[in-house]
Scaffold this motif. Structure first.
Motif: not given
Length: 150
Positions: A90-91, A95-98, A103-104
């Motif tokens: 989950t952590l 981090n990937q989503l952050k 980037r977006l």
């Protein structure tokens, strides 16, 4: 007329009693009604008995007890490892989503700047185009190339 009811204690069998009610003109009527057999009335169901476990005294030195404890310890370790792995996954996903979000957001800023530049170019071009084109009414009153009026 009001209805009156009386319980007949002798008419009770297998949890069913008969209540007599006074009808308007017909006299007494028998109405069967379910009643609890126990004197305390209904209520919650009692949990299953654990007498089998109470009667057997557990010998902590027995092989069966040792095996059960070993299996339980292994299950606890497995459960804790699984929980820890899930927390790490989950952590990592957070981090990937952050990073993707950053980037977006940078891409949004870049595209917003590009849109602003393109709007400015379009407005400048449109303004220059309207200045170079004469209105329709002015063209019809203008003189022809030979100098004569139309």
């Amino acid at each position: 007329m009001s209805k009156t009811s009386q319980q007949n204690p002798t008419a009770e069998t297998n949890g069913v009693s008969v209540i007599y009610t006074q009808g308007s003109a017909s006299g007494l009527q028998q109405v069967p009604q379910l009643v609890p057999v126990s004197p305390g009335g209904g209520g919650k169901a009692s949990p299953p008995s654990k007498q089998g476990k109470k009667n057997s005294i557990v010998d902590r030195n027995s092989d069966e007890y040792r095996q059960r404890r070993e299996r339980n310890n292994m299950a606890v370790k497995k459960s804790r490892l699984k929980s820890k792995q899930k927390a790490q996954d989950t952590l990592q996903r957070v981090n990937q989503l952050k990073e993707e979000n950053e980037r977006l957001e940078a891409k949004i800023k870049l595209l917003t700047k590009e849109l602003s530049v393109l709007k400015d170019l379009f407005l400048e071009h449109a303004h220059n185009f309207t200045d170079s084109v004469q209105p329709l009414g002015a063209e019809s009153t203008a003189a022809t190339p030979d100098g004569s009026e139309p």
